[in-house]
Motif scaffolding. Structure first.
Motif, PDB file in Angstrom:
ATOM      1  N   PRO A  32       7.972  -2.192  65.082  1.00  0.00           N
ATOM      2  CA  PRO A  32       8.111  -2.523  63.656  1.00  0.00           C
ATOM      3  C   PRO A  32       6.889  -3.194  63.049  1.00  0.00           C
ATOM      4  CG  PRO A  32      10.115  -3.074  64.843  1.00  0.00           C
ATOM      5  CD  PRO A  32       9.096  -2.720  65.881  1.00  0.00           C
ATOM      6  N   ALA A  33       6.313  -4.190  63.741  1.00  0.00           N
ATOM      7  CA  ALA A  33       5.218  -4.961  63.136  1.00  0.00           C
ATOM      8  C   ALA A  33       4.005  -4.094  62.798  1.00  0.00           C
ATOM      9  CB  ALA A  33       4.824  -6.129  64.037  1.00  0.00           C
ATOM     10  N   PRO A  34       3.479  -3.294  63.739  1.00  0.00           N
ATOM     11  CA  PRO A  34       2.342  -2.451  63.356  1.00  0.00           C
ATOM     12  C   PRO A  34       2.718  -1.365  62.358  1.00  0.00           C
ATOM     13  CG  PRO A  34       3.042  -1.964  65.600  1.00  0.00           C
ATOM     14  CD  PRO A  34       3.757  -3.219  65.184  1.00  0.00           C
ATOM     15  N   TRP A  35       3.970  -0.893  62.381  1.00  0.00           N
ATOM     16  CA  TRP A  35       4.402   0.100  61.384  1.00  0.00           C
ATOM     17  C   TRP A  35       4.335  -0.513  59.983  1.00  0.00           C
ATOM     18  CZ3 TRP A  35       7.636   0.859  57.356  1.00  0.00           C
ATOM     19  CH2 TRP A  35       7.872   2.176  56.949  1.00  0.00           C
ATOM     20  N   ILE A  36       4.816  -1.735  59.850  1.00  0.00           N
ATOM     21  CA  ILE A  36       4.783  -2.413  58.549  1.00  0.00           C
ATOM     22  C   ILE A  36       3.342  -2.655  58.114  1.00  0.00           C
ATOM     23  CG2 ILE A  36       5.314  -4.591  57.375  1.00  0.00           C
ATOM     24  CD1 ILE A  36       7.900  -4.658  59.103  1.00  0.00           C
ATOM     25  N   ILE A  76       3.139  -0.335  55.004  1.00  0.00           N
ATOM     26  CA  ILE A  76       3.461  -1.161  53.834  1.00  0.00           C
ATOM     27  C   ILE A  76       2.208  -1.840  53.282  1.00  0.00           C
ATOM     28  CG2 ILE A  76       4.860  -3.062  52.956  1.00  0.00           C
ATOM     29  CD1 ILE A  76       6.441  -0.533  53.810  1.00  0.00           C
ATOM     30  N   PHE A  77       1.380  -2.368  54.192  1.00  0.00           N
ATOM     31  CA  PHE A  77       0.195  -3.116  53.748  1.00  0.00           C
ATOM     32  C   PHE A  77      -1.089  -2.303  53.825  1.00  0.00           C
ATOM     33  CE2 PHE A  77       3.291  -6.371  54.882  1.00  0.00           C
ATOM     34  CZ  PHE A  77       3.261  -7.166  53.741  1.00  0.00           C
ATOM     35  N   GLY A  78      -1.008  -1.089  54.367  1.00  0.00           N
ATOM     36  CA  GLY A  78      -2.160  -0.199  54.373  1.00  0.00           C
ATOM     37  C   GLY A  78      -3.272  -0.579  55.320  1.00  0.00           C
ATOM     38  N   LEU A  79      -2.953  -1.331  56.381  1.00  0.00           N
ATOM     39  CA  LEU A  79      -3.984  -1.725  57.336  1.00  0.00           C
ATOM     40  C   LEU A  79      -4.218  -0.606  58.344  1.00  0.00           C
ATOM     41  CD1 LEU A  79      -3.062  -5.426  58.184  1.00  0.00           C
ATOM     42  CD2 LEU A  79      -4.376  -4.528  56.266  1.00  0.00           C
ATOM     43  N   PRO A  80      -5.479  -0.254  58.601  1.00  0.00           N
ATOM     44  CA  PRO A  80      -5.748   0.731  59.648  1.00  0.00           C
ATOM     45  C   PRO A  80      -5.201   0.242  61.002  1.00  0.00           C
ATOM     46  CG  PRO A  80      -7.708   0.336  58.335  1.00  0.00           C
ATOM     47  CD  PRO A  80      -6.706  -0.706  57.937  1.00  0.00           C
TER      48      PRO A  80
END
Length: 248
Positions: free
Chosen positions: A207-211, A215-219
């Motif tokens: 979940p954390a890296p998916w978000i 959601i936040f657009g981080l590579p």
């Protein structure tokens, strides 16, 4: 500031493009040169020395891959530059040496190693070295405090967090229970404000890296990809892989 496109434009060679069968050891000059010749970005580790230098080495002590013994933190940079990698004629290099070697030809992704004691000297030295370097570089660390140091000391440098789903006392003995808890699930993100995430491939999807990615657009980079199954997982869940043991 968003992470630059070059960060995910090409595969990242984990500790350089090393191959012990060919006499190329991780994090040594030959591994960096092999990555440059293959047009791969270079991931490397830096450790702090007794005289405040940033040396390119994963372990915090000599012996696994090198001749000699002793903690890097207790040795001078001049002494460490005399240390040879086992079964080679190559010697340990500093971050400044790596920058001279790379000459901006490929990106360098620097992992700041930490003893989880809040010491900012390694990031401070990294900042001094990079002042005179114009090539593409990003910094990252497992330690949220070091990511904050990157943000405070080198604010224009792309910064990321290296992460996984869980942190045990056995694997992270220098981190306190509260530090290990704070590292889980990217709970530190509002404090560290990473611009990219590097997540363990075996823990994807999570979940954390998916978000962070959606959601936040981080590579999202993923480490360390070694098998065909991991490569397929990286292609499905991440933007780029940090790899070793094969040539993409």
């Amino acid at each position: 500031m968003r992470a630059p496109e070059w960060l995910t434009a090409r595969p990242v060679a984990h500790r350089g493009l090393h191959d012990r069968a060919r006499g190329i050891v991780e994090n040594m000059p030959g591994a960096a040169l092999a990555a440059i010749e293959g047009n791969f970005a270079i991931e490397c580790d830096i450790q702090l020395t007794a005289d405040g230098e940033a040396m390119v080495h994963h372990d915090d002590a000599l012996g696994r891959l090198t001749e000699g013994s002793g903690a890097l933190l207790g040795l001078s940079s001049s002494a460490l530059k005399d240390v040879r990698f086992k079964d080679t004629s190559e010697r340990m290099m500093s971050l400044a040496d790596l920058c001279i070697l790379a000459r901006g030809r490929v990106p360098i992704v620097v992992e700041v190693k930490s003893h989880f004691d809040g010491d900012r000297r390694l990031v401070t030295r990294m900042a001094e070295v990079l002042k005179s370097y114009s090539g593409p570089v990003a910094g990252m660390s497992f330690d949220p405090d070091q990511v904050v140091a990157l943000r405070d000391i080198i604010p224009d440098l792309p910064r990321g967090i290296v992460a996984q789903s869980d942190y045990t006392e056995a694997d992270w003995p220098e981190a306190s229970p509260s530090q290990r808890n704070g590292m889980r699930h990217l709970k530190h993100a509002l404090r560290t404000r990473p611009q990219f995430v590097a997540y363990w491939v075996n823990d994807l999807p999570a979940p954390a890296p998916w978000i962070a990615r959606h959601i936040f657009g981080l590579p999202l980079l993923t480490w360390t990809v070694r098998t065909s199954e991991q490569r397929a997982r990286a292609a499905r869940y991440a933007d780029q892989m940090i790899f070793e043991g094969f040539r993409p």
